[in-house]
Design an enzyme around this catalytic site. Structure first.
Site, mmCIF file in Angstrom:
data_model
loop_
_atom_site.group_PDB
_atom_site.id
_atom_site.type_symbol
_atom_site.label_atom_id
_atom_site.label_comp_id
_atom_site.label_asym_id
_atom_site.label_seq_id
_atom_site.Cartn_x
_atom_site.Cartn_y
_atom_site.Cartn_z
ATOM 1 N N ASP A 13 0.816 -1.221 0.000
ATOM 2 C CA ASP A 13 0.000 0.000 0.000
ATOM 3 C C ASP A 13 0.844 1.263 0.000
ATOM 4 O O ASP A 13 0.461 2.285 0.580
ATOM 5 C CB ASP A 13 -0.961 0.027 1.208
ATOM 6 C CG ASP A 13 -1.766 -1.243 1.306
ATOM 7 O OD1 ASP A 13 -2.249 -1.697 0.255
ATOM 8 O OD2 ASP A 13 -1.894 -1.796 2.410
ATOM 9 N N LYS A 16 2.089 2.220 -5.093
ATOM 10 C CA LYS A 16 2.815 1.743 -6.291
ATOM 11 C C LYS A 16 2.028 2.009 -7.559
ATOM 12 O O LYS A 16 2.589 2.351 -8.596
ATOM 13 C CB LYS A 16 3.085 0.227 -6.191
ATOM 14 C CG LYS A 16 4.017 -0.152 -5.071
ATOM 15 C CD LYS A 16 4.220 -1.648 -5.007
ATOM 16 C CE LYS A 16 3.040 -2.409 -4.480
ATOM 17 N NZ LYS A 16 2.695 -2.152 -3.078
ATOM 18 N N GLY A 40 -4.350 -4.575 -4.360
ATOM 19 C CA GLY A 40 -5.350 -3.654 -4.884
ATOM 20 C C GLY A 40 -4.642 -2.370 -5.259
ATOM 21 O O GLY A 40 -4.102 -1.687 -4.406
ATOM 22 N N HIS A 41 -4.555 -2.093 -6.532
ATOM 23 C CA HIS A 41 -3.890 -0.872 -6.973
ATOM 24 C C HIS A 41 -4.935 0.156 -7.382
ATOM 25 O O HIS A 41 -5.766 -0.105 -8.237
ATOM 26 C CB HIS A 41 -2.962 -1.161 -8.163
ATOM 27 C CG HIS A 41 -1.744 -1.929 -7.759
ATOM 28 N ND1 HIS A 41 -0.842 -2.429 -8.654
ATOM 29 C CD2 HIS A 41 -1.287 -2.273 -6.540
ATOM 30 C CE1 HIS A 41 0.127 -3.054 -7.996
ATOM 31 N NE2 HIS A 41 -0.133 -2.976 -6.712
ATOM 32 N N GLN A 221 2.073 -5.986 -3.048
ATOM 33 C CA GLN A 221 2.426 -6.015 -1.620
ATOM 34 C C GLN A 221 3.765 -5.286 -1.397
ATOM 35 O O GLN A 221 4.077 -4.376 -2.146
ATOM 36 C CB GLN A 221 2.475 -7.448 -1.070
ATOM 37 C CG GLN A 221 1.103 -8.112 -0.981
ATOM 38 C CD GLN A 221 0.693 -8.840 -2.243
ATOM 39 O OE1 GLN A 221 1.477 -9.530 -2.846
ATOM 40 N NE2 GLN A 221 -0.555 -8.711 -2.632
HETATM 41 P P1 IMP Z 1 -2.609 -12.792 2.032
HETATM 42 O O1 IMP Z 1 -1.708 -12.180 1.014
HETATM 43 O O2 IMP Z 1 -4.069 -12.639 1.710
HETATM 44 O O3 IMP Z 1 -2.207 -14.200 2.326
HETATM 45 O O4 IMP Z 1 -2.400 -11.992 3.402
HETATM 46 C C1 IMP Z 1 -1.182 -12.070 4.145
HETATM 47 C C2 IMP Z 1 -0.808 -10.721 4.729
HETATM 48 O O5 IMP Z 1 -0.462 -9.842 3.654
HETATM 49 C C3 IMP Z 1 -1.930 -10.017 5.481
HETATM 50 O O6 IMP Z 1 -1.368 -9.274 6.544
HETATM 51 C C4 IMP Z 1 -2.526 -9.077 4.464
HETATM 52 O O7 IMP Z 1 -3.173 -7.984 5.065
HETATM 53 C C5 IMP Z 1 -1.259 -8.666 3.737
HETATM 54 N N1 IMP Z 1 -1.528 -8.222 2.377
HETATM 55 C C6 IMP Z 1 -1.827 -8.956 1.293
HETATM 56 N N2 IMP Z 1 -1.966 -8.189 0.211
HETATM 57 C C7 IMP Z 1 -1.732 -6.929 0.587
HETATM 58 C C8 IMP Z 1 -1.680 -5.678 -0.107
HETATM 59 O O8 IMP Z 1 -1.876 -5.576 -1.316
HETATM 60 N N3 IMP Z 1 -1.394 -4.590 0.658
HETATM 61 C C9 IMP Z 1 -1.123 -4.671 1.990
HETATM 62 N N4 IMP Z 1 -1.144 -5.813 2.663
HETATM 63 C C10 IMP Z 1 -1.435 -6.932 1.968
#
Ligand code: IMP
Length: 425
Positions: A13, A16, A40-41, A221
């Site tokens: 977040d 990017k 989510g962009h 991420q």
């Molecule tokens: P997962 O990717 O759904 O397995 O989540 C694992 C961890 O990564 C959690 O803490 C999510 O909140 C975090 N996470 C996954 N995708 C994002 C993102 O795009 N932005 C911020 N945190 C993310």
């Protein structure tokens, strides 16, 4: 020819999407290489706001070729919704989207099992089935995009996987089991709709590089969520660092020219896990509101904190950033004193390197340096010289500490609210 990798330097977040959107102008291909619809962009074009989860935001630019690489885990139902939304807004998708044959598919049983697993051990995942899908990939049980073209193989894989998953759902979790036939039929429908996008992505991307095209690799991420180099186990299940751009596409490290780290001017984190510089008082809430710090995928409020140079030095090290883009500088406007974490104190030790131990990360105390803030508005400033004196000092402090040049500064949500000190491509 130039290749450029865009990486989140914190916990995701970082903004990017906006930087990718800007750099896409100068590129021919945009390639996603890891993660899935957990990302989510958000990109604002004119008055239209787009939230993209899987398709590279390059799709919003006419004629740019967008690839979903083999390192991505793809949920076909999410992808089809995204395609439909884009088409309904007049964006041309069909001639511009390509999906790697060896990209793995998220199946309904991945989501079902994650739902249950989160109840036992809370990671705070996005519940999109990301972890279980990568688990199957590594365990060599995964269903890949190419399997959609071979119904018999698809059926056999679904059957074999459901045998195990239904056993767990029923006997371990006491949850509803899933129906093999229903999943198969659904995925055959997806296959029909998606087969036109399936390609040998590694071949096409490498050819493009050899032919002198400019390629942008779009990370999702952030570094501290990397499965190996992040705050394990509170991480996502893929390699979010620059090396992931190679494994997730089939492009050699020799062919990567630029690696840009995206650094938010403060820090945020969504989900569980350690966050040494988290601000727990009303200032944290203020930053959250002003910065619109709510998850683009889940809508969850993001935890907010001060800039953490210990984490950022780690990010510089494991990614090898050639340049940095600072985002959301304007959100700090009006804060009287800014804090920047320069080290961690744990017991009697002062730590300068990001610890691997969860225990230390959870219990260390940040060592802060205070930097005077600025009262002036930086929102929308396009010229570095027009930034307030103290904002420049803040940026200089970051640059000096990280020993990487700041090339871009974003001062707002809109495409043109940006300062380019030195264009990376
Ligand atoms: P997962 O990717 O759904 O397995 O989540 C694992 C961890 O990564 C959690 O803490 C999510 O909140 C975090 N996470 C996954 N995708 C994002 C993102 O795009 N932005 C911020 N945190 C993310």
């Amino acid at each position: 020819m130039s290749t450029i990798v865009i990486i989140g330097a914190q916990w995701g977040d970082e903004g990017k999407g906006k930087i990718v959107d800007y750099l896409t102008e100068k590129c021919d291909y945009v390639v996603r290489f890891q993660g899935g619809c957990n990302a989510g962009h958000t990109v604002v074009v004119g008055n239209e706001k787009y939230i993209l989860h899987l398709i590279p935001s390059g799709i919003l630019h006419k004629g740019k070729k967008c690839f979903i690489g083999n390192g991505v885990v793809l949920d076909p139902s999410g992808l089809l919704k995204e395609i439909d939304t884009l088409i309904s807004k007049g964006i041309e998708v069909d001639n511009n989207l390509y999906i790697a044959k060896h990209c793995h598919l998220i199946m309904p049983y991945h989501i079902a099992i994650e739902e249950q697993a989160e109840k036992r051990k809370k990671i705070g995942t996005t519940k999109k089935g990301i972890g279980p899908c990568y688990t199957d990939k590594i365990a060599r049980n995964g269903v890949r995009m190419v399997d959609l073209l071979y119904p018999d193989i698809l059926k056999n894989k679904i059957r074999a996987n459901l045998e195990i998953i239904n056993f767990l759902l029923k006997n371990l979790y006491g949850a509803e089991i899933l129906d093999e036939e229903q999943i198969f039929n659904q995925y055959i429908i997806y296959a029909e709709k998606l087969k036109k996008y399936i390609v040998d992505a590694d071949v096409l991307i490498n050819k493009a590089i050899d032919n002198g095209k400019n390629i942008l690799f779009e990370g999702a991420q952030g570094t501290l969520l990397d499965i190996d180099h992040g705050t394990y186990p509170y991480v996502t299940s893929s390699n979010t660092i620059a090396g992931g751009a190679c494994t997730g596409t089939g492009v050699s490290p020799k062919k990567i020219d630029n690696i840009i780290g995206i650094v938010k001017a403060y820090t945020t984190r969504v989900g569980e896990g350690p966050f040494p510089t988290e601000i727990k008082d009303s200032l944290g809430e203020e930053i959250r509101k002003k910065g619109g710090e709510y998850g683009a995928t889940t809508g969850r409020p993001r935890r907010c904190g001060w800039l953490d140079l210990v984490g950022l030095r780690h990010a510089v090290r494991v990614n090898g950033f050639t340049g940095i883009a600072i985002t959301k500088l304007d959100i700090l406007d009006g804060i009287e004193k800014l804090k920047v974490c320069v080290g961690y104190k744990y017991g009697n030790s002062i730590l300068e390197d990001f610890p691997k131990e969860l225990e230390i990360l959870q219990n260390c105390t940040p060592i802060y340096e205070e930097i005077p803030g600025w009262k002036e508005n930086t929102a929308g400033i396009k010229d570095y010289e027009n930034l307030p004196h103290n904002a420049k000092k803040y940026l200089q402090f970051i640059e000096d500490s990280l020993k990487v040049k700041i090339q871009i500064i974003s001062t707002g949500q809109k495409r043109d609210e940006i300062i380019i000190k030195e264009s990376p491509v």
